[in-house]
Design an enzyme around this catalytic site. Structure first.
Site, PDB file in Angstrom:
ATOM      1  N   LEU A   1      -0.155  -2.641   9.130  1.00 63.76           N
ATOM      2  CA  LEU A   1      -0.922  -1.557   8.080  1.00 63.76           C
ATOM      3  C   LEU A   1      -2.016  -1.987   7.396  1.00 63.76           C
ATOM      4  CD1 LEU A   1       2.393   0.294   7.106  1.00 63.76           C
ATOM      5  CD2 LEU A   1       0.663   1.312   8.555  1.00 63.76           C
TER       6      LEU A   1
ATOM      7  N   ILE B   1       1.282   3.691   2.327  1.00 61.14           N
ATOM      8  CA  ILE B   1       2.444   3.995   3.588  1.00 61.14           C
ATOM      9  C   ILE B   1       3.454   2.747   3.783  1.00 61.14           C
ATOM     10  CG2 ILE B   1       2.553   4.471   6.073  1.00 61.14           C
ATOM     11  CD1 ILE B   1      -0.277   5.828   5.689  1.00 61.14           C
TER      12      ILE B   1
ATOM     13  N   GLY C   1      -3.720  -1.907  -2.789  1.00 64.69           N
ATOM     14  CA  GLY C   1      -2.212  -2.021  -2.797  1.00 64.69           C
ATOM     15  C   GLY C   1      -1.892  -2.626  -4.004  1.00 64.69           C
TER      16      GLY C   1
ATOM     17  N   GLY D   1       0.903  -1.124   0.009  1.00 69.16           N
ATOM     18  CA  GLY D   1       0.083   0.124  -0.095  1.00 69.16           C
ATOM     19  C   GLY D   1       0.847   1.169  -0.103  1.00 69.16           C
TER      20      GLY D   1
ATOM     21  N   ASP E   1       0.151  -8.722   1.792  1.00 68.67           N
ATOM     22  CA  ASP E   1      -0.802  -7.908   1.025  1.00 68.67           C
ATOM     23  C   ASP E   1      -1.810  -8.611   0.310  1.00 68.67           C
ATOM     24  OD1 ASP E   1      -0.623  -4.261   0.863  1.00 68.67           O
ATOM     25  OD2 ASP E   1      -2.010  -5.291  -0.339  1.00 68.67           O
TER      26      ASP E   1
ATOM     27  N   TYR F   1     -15.255   2.307  10.204  1.00 70.22           N
ATOM     28  CA  TYR F   1     -13.803   2.079  10.092  1.00 70.22           C
ATOM     29  C   TYR F   1     -13.141   2.475  11.551  1.00 70.22           C
ATOM     30  CZ  TYR F   1      -9.137   3.565   8.465  1.00 70.22           C
ATOM     31  OH  TYR F   1      -7.895   3.840   8.322  1.00 70.22           O
TER      32      TYR F   1
ATOM     33  N   ALA G   1      -1.327   0.054  13.474  1.00 67.49           N
ATOM     34  CA  ALA G   1      -1.909   1.390  12.719  1.00 67.49           C
ATOM     35  C   ALA G   1      -3.105   1.395  13.156  1.00 67.49           C
ATOM     36  CB  ALA G   1      -1.615   1.281  11.266  1.00 67.49           C
TER      37      ALA G   1
ATOM     38  N   LYS H   1     -11.270   0.037  14.060  1.00 69.22           N
ATOM     39  CA  LYS H   1      -9.891   0.690  14.740  1.00 69.22           C
ATOM     40  C   LYS H   1      -9.944   0.784  16.028  1.00 69.22           C
ATOM     41  CE  LYS H   1      -7.255   0.719  10.522  1.00 69.22           C
ATOM     42  NZ  LYS H   1      -5.988   0.105  10.565  1.00 69.22           N
TER      43      LYS H   1
END
Ligand code: UDP
Length: 324
Positions: A76, A12, A36, A10, A31, A149, A117, A153
């Site tokens: 991530l 980052i 990504g 991705g 990934d 989201y 993250a 998280k």
């Protein structure tokens, strides 16, 4: 040191892989290539010490096997991008919550340190500006898809910090504020690459609402530097949460103006009502500003790439032949 970067293809993640390789680490990127792309890893994969595994973080067995030989994990991988989140809250919750469970449970087997993250989105509608790590988190109703989201998280934070306290898993959580730079895709939201692509192609820049909403933009180079610094500090910082971002606040309409200037574009600015910009399930956050005093104190974090330089990097990426 061998590091597994989930979401390594991705935006980052790929910058982090590059920085880790520069510093002499061995890196494996895991990934599923949903958002990504291997193009992001072209440089990294040409270097010795870099590997790629295609896989879904919810695939527990694959994640366990991938994790057997690593000294640390930077987690991530996530469903990201407002468009995807608003359109598919179930997938957002499933990948971002169950996927994180799978990663931290695999890490627990050998107590492999995990850098998790998280996101500034967990501050949601909080009116306390700037936001500090110990402030209450404050997101909206479950009837609004956007909040899936933040909810997933926030759950990831609770889950991994609980495993840190109760099972001794080394964990550091970072709440990433708006991170920008080359390789970021504008396909799923992400205002800077979207507006820059519009400016470069000479089409109107779509500013949603009246553009008075604001964000703080931090270079991905500053963010990866912070992640690298935290990777070396599990001994004394395990169990901590850090805001990572740039505290300089900018209204979106002013960002659009700056992009027009930097790209010497002839584009105009078009104001688009939120209701036509997003499908149902969207609610805007008007301000989001990080208090970064904790990261400043712990790792001497100081964002130092100016916005003008970031915008030039984004525009150069969009103008390059590799841009898809
Ligand atoms: N935005 C905009 N035009 C676009 C895309 C986004 O005006 O083409 C606005 C959006 O409404 C928000 C800000 O830019 O206020 C940042 O949006 P992004 O999706 O990049 O990130 P987030 O809302 O998650 O901070």
């Amino acid at each position: 040191m061998r590091v597994l970067v989930t979401g390594g293809a991705g935006f980052i993640g790929s910058h982090l892989c590059d920085a880790l390789l520069d510093a002499g680490y061995e890196v494996t990127a895991l990934d599923d290539l949903s958002t990504g792309s291997l193009v992001n890893l072209t440089g990294a994969l040409a270097r010795p010490g870099c590997r790629f595994i295609q896989g879904d973080i919810r695939d527990t067995l694959r994640v366990e096997r991938a994790l057997e030989t690593f000294d640390a994990v930077v987690h991530l991988a996530a469903r990201i991008g407002l468009r995807i989140i608003v359109e598919s809250p179930f997938d957002t919750l499933d990948v971002n919550a169950r996927g994180t469970e799978s990663v931290v449970q695999a890490a627990l087997k050998k107590k492999t340190p995990v850098l998790i993250a998280s996101t500034s989105e967990v501050y949601g509608h909080s009116t306390k500006i700037p936001s500090s790590e110990n402030d209450p988190i404050c997101f909206g109703s479950p009837t609004i898809g956007r909040w899936s989201y933040a909810c997933a998280k926030a759950y990831d934070e609770f889950y991994s910090l609980a495993l840190q306290r109760e099972r001794g898993l080394p964990v550091v959580v970072v709440r990433l504020f708006n991170t920008v730079g080359a390789r970021q895709s504008g396909r799923y939201g992400m205002v800077v690459p979207r507006l820059t692509a519009q400016a470069v192609s000479g089409t109107p820049l779509t500013v949603y609402g009246d553009g008075t909403q604001s964000r703080c933009f931090c270079s991905v180079r500053d963010v990866t530097a912070a992640l690298m610094a935290l990777l070396l500090r599990f001994d004394d910082l395990s169990g901590e949460v850090f805001n990572i971002g740039n505290p300089v606040e900018l209204k979106i309409v002013d960002l659009a103006q700056k992009i027009v200037e930097r790209t010497a574009s002839k584009s105009t600015i078009e104001f688009v009502p939120f209701a036509s910009a997003y499908p149902a399930g969207f609610e805007e956050i008007m301000r989001r500003v990080p208090d970064i005093s904790k990261a400043r104190q712990a790792i001497s974090f100081e964002p130092n790439v100016p916005l003008e330089e970031i915008l030039d990097e984004v525009a150069a990426g969009i103008r390059s032949p590799a841009h898809r």
